[in-house]
Design a protein around this motif. Structure first.
Motif, mmCIF file in Angstrom:
data_model
loop_
_atom_site.group_PDB
_atom_site.id
_atom_site.type_symbol
_atom_site.label_atom_id
_atom_site.label_comp_id
_atom_site.label_asym_id
_atom_site.label_seq_id
_atom_site.Cartn_x
_atom_site.Cartn_y
_atom_site.Cartn_z
ATOM 1 N N LYS A 126 8.780 -3.510 -0.149
ATOM 2 C CA LYS A 126 7.544 -3.590 -1.681
ATOM 3 C C LYS A 126 8.064 -4.003 -3.187
ATOM 4 O O LYS A 126 7.317 -5.060 -3.194
ATOM 5 C CB LYS A 126 6.486 -1.120 -1.804
ATOM 6 N N CYS B 47 1.117 -4.129 -8.116
ATOM 7 C CA CYS B 47 1.384 -3.085 -7.919
ATOM 8 C C CYS B 47 1.055 -1.961 -6.761
ATOM 9 O O CYS B 47 0.194 -2.985 -6.222
ATOM 10 C CB CYS B 47 0.477 -1.658 -9.648
ATOM 11 N N GLU B 48 1.505 -0.930 -6.541
ATOM 12 C CA GLU B 48 1.720 -0.148 -5.262
ATOM 13 C C GLU B 48 0.415 0.538 -5.512
ATOM 14 O O GLU B 48 0.077 0.715 -6.509
ATOM 15 C CB GLU B 48 2.777 0.605 -4.830
ATOM 16 N N GLU B 49 -0.125 0.442 -4.779
ATOM 17 C CA GLU B 49 -2.218 1.423 -4.762
ATOM 18 C C GLU B 49 -2.546 1.908 -3.332
ATOM 19 O O GLU B 49 -1.440 1.484 -2.466
ATOM 20 C CB GLU B 49 -2.602 0.066 -5.318
ATOM 21 N N THR B 50 -2.907 2.630 -2.876
ATOM 22 C CA THR B 50 -3.283 3.770 -2.160
ATOM 23 C C THR B 50 -4.069 2.509 -1.460
ATOM 24 O O THR B 50 -5.130 1.657 -1.709
ATOM 25 C CB THR B 50 -4.707 4.565 -2.446
ATOM 26 N N CYS B 51 -5.030 2.338 -0.089
ATOM 27 C CA CYS B 51 -5.620 1.717 0.714
ATOM 28 C C CYS B 51 -7.065 2.070 -0.088
ATOM 29 O O CYS B 51 -7.582 0.841 -0.009
ATOM 30 C CB CYS B 51 -5.666 2.286 2.255
ATOM 31 N N HIS C 205 4.930 2.611 4.964
ATOM 32 C CA HIS C 205 6.168 2.701 4.713
ATOM 33 C C HIS C 205 7.105 2.203 4.831
ATOM 34 O O HIS C 205 8.509 2.587 4.857
ATOM 35 C CB HIS C 205 6.653 3.990 6.181
ATOM 36 N N ALA D 83 0.801 -1.157 -0.124
ATOM 37 C CA ALA D 83 -0.145 -0.815 0.634
ATOM 38 C C ALA D 83 1.150 0.588 0.019
ATOM 39 O O ALA D 83 2.166 1.357 0.321
ATOM 40 C CB ALA D 83 -0.797 -0.141 1.035
ATOM 41 N N ARG D 84 0.265 2.093 -0.787
ATOM 42 C CA ARG D 84 1.110 3.573 -1.043
ATOM 43 C C ARG D 84 1.547 3.780 0.708
ATOM 44 O O ARG D 84 2.291 4.221 0.721
ATOM 45 C CB ARG D 84 0.504 4.432 -2.017
ATOM 46 N N GLU D 85 1.179 3.648 1.275
ATOM 47 C CA GLU D 85 0.488 4.536 3.080
ATOM 48 C C GLU D 85 1.493 4.070 3.684
ATOM 49 O O GLU D 85 1.884 4.262 4.893
ATOM 50 C CB GLU D 85 -0.539 4.433 3.416
ATOM 51 N N GLN E 62 10.817 0.876 0.017
ATOM 52 C CA GLN E 62 10.671 0.693 -1.655
ATOM 53 C C GLN E 62 11.183 -1.090 -1.708
ATOM 54 O O GLN E 62 10.554 -1.489 -2.967
ATOM 55 C CB GLN E 62 11.136 1.600 -2.353
#
Ligand code: TUI
Length: 318
Positions: free
Chosen positions: A208, A287-291, A202, A198-200, A205
């Motif tokens: 991830k 892929c990374e995504e927001t919650c 921490h 998730a983007r949020e 990288q």
């Protein structure tokens, strides 16, 4: 969206918990998950009690929705973290790597919901008798410290053995997994790996990227011989560790090798000689995504399952 005993008990929109992962699940992720309608859970396993307090206070500034704190019972800091959770009146406590039985009354008296992670029917039954509100049944597919039994096999057996609600964990990262464990009798899911990306979140990288790059067979079990099996993404550390583990290294030697390695991966980004704990479902993530995006996508996939199942509805014979 989906009503179960868990959404009602906790007052959340989605029956989806975010795993309280040590070094990974901090206030920013917890706040984002709870705001999106799930249950964000702080990973207190890596924190001193006063840091846990600061993170809880930060979460309270980020969201007014329910959230949880995961306490790793085998950590020496656990008793202090218990006190902080009670003082701060956190809505939910989840526990891992131990038996929270003796703590249940204190939490309940403080108005805190207690939901332990279990990996066997026997422990689940014991904890139901001790008065916990629900259990998170975690299968072998999970990342990090895992039990022996797979999710598909564990969930129906725990569901049949208990009357309290069961939350399924291990190998679930999308709406298909959510629907699948509902079919097995679970009333919510806990997802860890999906929220690492998730983007949020921490986490470094590099950590991830390791999860996103991993394919179906890229996680391995370490520590089987020590009685503390841990699932991680294969890298230089796991090669060296497993070489030693299966050539007679002592438990102390192996423990020394693993010390500080999760922090090295998750915080410093050392994904070659760090411990990149993640579940087998890593192979599904791209892929990374927001919650917010994660919850919308899970909901959409979940709805599609019902269209698909409609085609398989049993036909009445007459
Ligand atoms: O705790 C986890 N998963 C974890 S903890 C972790 S941090 C770590 N760092 C270094 C080495 C190892 C771990 C990474 N992942 N999951 C919850 C869980 N709890 N799974 C299984 C259990 C469990 C195991 C034994 C719960 C209770 C238990 O025994 C209790 C008893 O006394 O019978």
């Amino acid at each position: 969206m989906i009503d179960t005993r868990i959404t009602k008990l906790l007052g959340i929109k989605y029956p989806i918990f975010q795993g309280g992962m040590a070094w990974v699940s901090s206030a920013s992720l917890v706040g984002a998950v709870s705001n999106a309608g799930g249950l964000g859970i702080l990973g207190a396993g890596s924190m001193e009690p006063e840091l846990v307090r600061q993170e809880i206070q930060k979460i309270k500034t980020l969201t007014n929705k329910p959230f949880g704190v995961n306490i790793m019972l085998m950590m020496p800091t656990a008793p202090g973290v218990v006190e902080v959770c009670i003082e701060e009146k956190v809505p939910v406590v989840t526990t891992g790597a131990g038996n929270p039985g003796p703590l249940v009354k204190r939490f309940k008296d403080a108005g805190i919901r207690v939901i332990p992670v279990v990996s066997s029917v026997a422990l689940a039954k014991r904890l139901e008798r001790a008065g916990v509100d629900a259990v998170i049944a975690e299968g072998h597919e999970s990342g990090g410290h895992v039990g022996e039994v797979t999710t598909m096999v564990l969930i129906p057996q725990i569901v049949d053995a208990l009357t309290i609600p069961v939350i399924a964990a291990g190998g679930i990262a999308d709406g298909r997994g959510l629907a699948a464990v509902f079919a097995l009798g679970a009333e919510a899911v806990q997802m860890g790996t999906r929220f690492i990306v998730a983007r949020e979140c921490h986490a470094h990288q590099n950590y991830k990227e390791s999860v996103l790059k991993a394919r179906d067979r890229d996680t391995v079990m370490t520590g089987i011989t020590t009685g503390h099996p841990v699932r991680v993404i294969r890298n230089r550390l796991t090669k060296e560790y497993l070489d030693r583990e299966f050539h007679g290294a002592s438990a102390e030697e192996l423990e020394e090798m693993a010390k500080g390695r999760l922090k090295a991966a998750a915080i410093d980004g050392d994904t070659s000689s760090g411990s990149v704990m993640a579940g087998q479902i890593s192979g599904l993530l791209e892929c990374e995504e927001t919650c917010e995006e994660i919850f919308r996508s899970i909901e959409a996939d979940y709805c599609k399952v019902f269209e698909r199942l409609e085609k398989f509805r049993p036909v009445k014979a007459n």
